[in-house]
Design an enzyme around this catalytic site. Sequence first.
Site, PDB file in Angstrom:
ATOM      1  N   ARG A 188      55.302 -22.913  53.806  1.00 41.24           N
ATOM      2  CA  ARG A 188      56.674 -22.406  53.636  1.00 41.24           C
ATOM      3  C   ARG A 188      56.820 -21.447  52.460  1.00 41.24           C
ATOM      4  O   ARG A 188      57.880 -21.384  51.823  1.00 41.24           O
ATOM      5  CB  ARG A 188      57.668 -23.573  53.447  1.00 41.24           C
ATOM      6  N   CYS A 238      64.970 -27.360  59.710  1.00 35.07           N
ATOM      7  CA  CYS A 238      64.698 -28.421  58.738  1.00 35.07           C
ATOM      8  C   CYS A 238      65.306 -28.047  57.391  1.00 35.07           C
ATOM      9  O   CYS A 238      65.086 -26.957  56.877  1.00 35.07           O
ATOM     10  CB  CYS A 238      63.187 -28.647  58.610  1.00 35.07           C
ATOM     11  N   GLU A 332      64.291 -26.651  51.932  1.00 32.72           N
ATOM     12  CA  GLU A 332      63.628 -25.500  52.547  1.00 32.72           C
ATOM     13  C   GLU A 332      64.666 -24.399  52.796  1.00 32.72           C
ATOM     14  O   GLU A 332      64.385 -23.207  52.669  1.00 32.72           O
ATOM     15  CB  GLU A 332      63.006 -25.932  53.892  1.00 32.72           C
TER      16      GLU A 332
HETATM   17  C1  LIG Z   1      66.510 -24.946  65.545  1.00 28.58           C
HETATM   18  C2  LIG Z   1      65.608 -24.412  64.463  1.00 28.58           C
HETATM   19  C3  LIG Z   1      64.242 -24.704  64.478  1.00 28.58           C
HETATM   20  C4  LIG Z   1      63.395 -24.214  63.472  1.00 28.58           C
HETATM   21  N1  LIG Z   1      62.050 -24.509  63.519  1.00 28.58           N
HETATM   22  C5  LIG Z   1      61.236 -24.014  62.569  1.00 28.58           C
HETATM   23  C6  LIG Z   1      59.822 -24.281  62.604  1.00 28.58           C
HETATM   24  O1  LIG Z   1      59.306 -24.952  63.479  1.00 28.58           O
HETATM   25  N2  LIG Z   1      59.052 -23.742  61.616  1.00 28.58           N
HETATM   26  C7  LIG Z   1      59.583 -22.978  60.623  1.00 28.58           C
HETATM   27  O2  LIG Z   1      58.821 -22.515  59.767  1.00 28.58           O
HETATM   28  N3  LIG Z   1      60.900 -22.732  60.550  1.00 28.58           N
HETATM   29  C8  LIG Z   1      61.740 -23.226  61.492  1.00 28.58           C
HETATM   30  N4  LIG Z   1      63.087 -22.968  61.430  1.00 28.58           N
HETATM   31  C9  LIG Z   1      63.634 -22.205  60.305  1.00 28.58           C
HETATM   32  C10 LIG Z   1      63.745 -20.694  60.591  1.00 28.58           C
HETATM   33  O3  LIG Z   1      63.819 -20.435  61.977  1.00 28.58           O
HETATM   34  C11 LIG Z   1      62.560 -19.929  60.006  1.00 28.58           C
HETATM   35  O4  LIG Z   1      62.499 -20.134  58.618  1.00 28.58           O
HETATM   36  C12 LIG Z   1      62.657 -18.445  60.325  1.00 28.58           C
HETATM   37  O5  LIG Z   1      61.398 -17.855  60.085  1.00 28.58           O
HETATM   38  C13 LIG Z   1      63.714 -17.714  59.517  1.00 28.58           C
HETATM   39  O6  LIG Z   1      63.798 -16.381  59.999  1.00 28.58           O
HETATM   40  P1  LIG Z   1      65.160 -15.585  59.989  1.00 28.58           P
HETATM   41  O7  LIG Z   1      64.881 -14.212  60.460  1.00 28.58           O
HETATM   42  O8  LIG Z   1      66.224 -16.333  60.711  1.00 28.58           O
HETATM   43  O9  LIG Z   1      65.469 -15.547  58.428  1.00 28.58           O
HETATM   44  P2  LIG Z   1      66.881 -15.725  57.720  1.00 28.58           P
HETATM   45  O10 LIG Z   1      67.366 -17.120  57.904  1.00 28.58           O
HETATM   46  O11 LIG Z   1      67.784 -14.624  58.092  1.00 28.58           O
HETATM   47  O12 LIG Z   1      66.443 -15.531  56.194  1.00 28.58           O
HETATM   48  C14 LIG Z   1      65.658 -16.505  55.540  1.00 28.58           C
HETATM   49  C15 LIG Z   1      65.232 -15.925  54.189  1.00 28.58           C
HETATM   50  O13 LIG Z   1      64.363 -14.829  54.431  1.00 28.58           O
HETATM   51  C16 LIG Z   1      64.856 -13.662  53.812  1.00 28.58           C
HETATM   52  N5  LIG Z   1      64.532 -12.528  54.698  1.00 28.58           N
HETATM   53  C17 LIG Z   1      64.804 -12.421  56.022  1.00 28.58           C
HETATM   54  N6  LIG Z   1      64.335 -11.251  56.497  1.00 28.58           N
HETATM   55  C18 LIG Z   1      63.754 -10.607  55.440  1.00 28.58           C
HETATM   56  C19 LIG Z   1      63.113  -9.347  55.272  1.00 28.58           C
HETATM   57  N7  LIG Z   1      62.963  -8.494  56.292  1.00 28.58           N
HETATM   58  N8  LIG Z   1      62.653  -9.021  54.042  1.00 28.58           N
HETATM   59  C20 LIG Z   1      62.812  -9.862  52.996  1.00 28.58           C
HETATM   60  N9  LIG Z   1      63.422 -11.060  53.093  1.00 28.58           N
HETATM   61  C21 LIG Z   1      63.888 -11.426  54.298  1.00 28.58           C
HETATM   62  C22 LIG Z   1      66.361 -13.880  53.668  1.00 28.58           C
HETATM   63  O14 LIG Z   1      66.901 -13.102  52.612  1.00 28.58           O
HETATM   64  C23 LIG Z   1      66.413 -15.369  53.385  1.00 28.58           C
HETATM   65  O15 LIG Z   1      66.187 -15.642  52.025  1.00 28.58           O
HETATM   66  C24 LIG Z   1      63.944 -23.431  62.427  1.00 28.58           C
HETATM   67  C25 LIG Z   1      65.311 -23.144  62.419  1.00 28.58           C
HETATM   68  C26 LIG Z   1      66.133 -23.603  63.425  1.00 28.58           C
HETATM   69  C27 LIG Z   1      67.602 -23.270  63.396  1.00 28.58           C
END
Ligand SMILES: Cc1cc2nc3c(=O)[nH]c(=O)nc-3n(C[C@H](O)[C@H](O)[C@H](O)COP(=O)(O)OP(=O)(O)OC[C@H]3O[C@@H](n4cnc5c(N)ncnc54)[C@H](O)[C@@H]3O)c2cc1C
Length: 338
Positions: A188, A238, A332
């Site tokens: 992570r 999570c 997280e």
């Molecule tokens: C139902 C569900 C299941 C999930 N299962 C998993 C799993 O199995 N494994 C896992 O690891 N995670 C899981 N997650 C968490 C999440 O999906 C991941 O962490 C995902 O990678 C976040 O991506 P995002 O684009 O939505 O980021 P966001 O939520 O939009 O952003 C997260 C962070 O990343 C930063 N960020 C986003 N894009 C950029 C960029 N281009 N440059 C710099 N910083 C950036 C943001 O500023 C923020 O701090 C889950 C979430 C949900 C809702």
Amino acid sequence: MSIGSTTGIDILGMTADVLVELQNNLGKSLKVNEPLSRHTNFKIGGPAKYFFTAKTTEELVHAIQVADELKLPLLILGGGSNVLVSDNGFAGLAVMVKNGKYSIKGQVVTAEAGVSLGFLVQKVAAAGLTGFEPLVAVPGTVGGAIFGNAGIPQVAKGFIGDWVKEVVVCRGDTIVHVPGEQCGFGYRTSIFKQSGNDIILSAVFALEPGDKVKSQELIKKYIAVRKTQPYHLPSSGCIFTNLPVTDPSELRQKFPGQPRLEEFLKRGQLPSSWLIDQAGLKGKTMGQIQVSEQHANYLVNLGSGRAEEVIMLISYIKQQVRDKFGIQLQEEVRYIGF
Ligand SMILES: Cc1cc2nc3c(=O)[nH]c(=O)nc-3n(C[C@H](O)[C@H](O)[C@H](O)COP(=O)(O)OP(=O)(O)OC[C@H]3O[C@@H](n4cnc5c(N)ncnc54)[C@H](O)[C@@H]3O)c2cc1C
């Protein structure tokens, strides 16, 4: 780019000159006081003072430069699936990353940060490459996944960072190509998360030659596993990270006769969901936020949940787990606007 004075008359919390400069630079699609609850998987979050959707890498870099020159706090949002945004919102420029180009040449996959991860996984598998399948049900974008090294710890090479050749970032006013081995990927985490200085623009991955039919079988398997998780309700996945196992004998003493403990010790990680369940907190509700009955590391929004309620429930869970087991949980989820 020419940006003028940042001082001006404050109208309803907006500085008129700043708004004009933003509109001049980012165009009419710039939104004001946009509710971030519309852009987070949790369906929670107050308004962003200014909100812009970057549909290309050029627009993304330009928005970053404009925020810098206007000295506006900058929030980068991918899919909004790993964030908790304050009920008061974000007092700056929120940029939603939607640059969406990708290409697959031989074993090399190039994707812009705004590409949906699940979509990319399907395209890569259809091209006869293997490796990305465990990521199929991770919501959000390529950029967000690289930021937090998304993936699943239960399988070998189950994290996105395991496949990265290079990440292209905007660092200050420079575009930097960061080789995979310098990305600091861990459970992570990445250097991008640790430093907070880089905006991820795109990434290059090296996959392995595979078999389309086997990849589809794997994809089905990884999607089926998620049926035990509350995907039907708004959440941010999570809430807490799993814990590294440092002292197995201490854990055996704390949790005598627990059938799954040896499995966790072997894996080297104690799942937070298991600890929260052991603390008897499944179903615990504060306002409209509930510890999921299906998976105790998910807090779900039952309807009109607020960030304040999430914070209270997180704090209660941490206190209960600490008091019962002497174990400190770590979030997280990313806090925004607090
Ligand atoms: C139902 C569900 C299941 C999930 N299962 C998993 C799993 O199995 N494994 C896992 O690891 N995670 C899981 N997650 C968490 C999440 O999906 C991941 O962490 C995902 O990678 C976040 O991506 P995002 O684009 O939505 O980021 P966001 O939520 O939009 O952003 C997260 C962070 O990343 C930063 N960020 C986003 N894009 C950029 C960029 N281009 N440059 C710099 N910083 C950036 C943001 O500023 C923020 O701090 C889950 C979430 C949900 C809702």
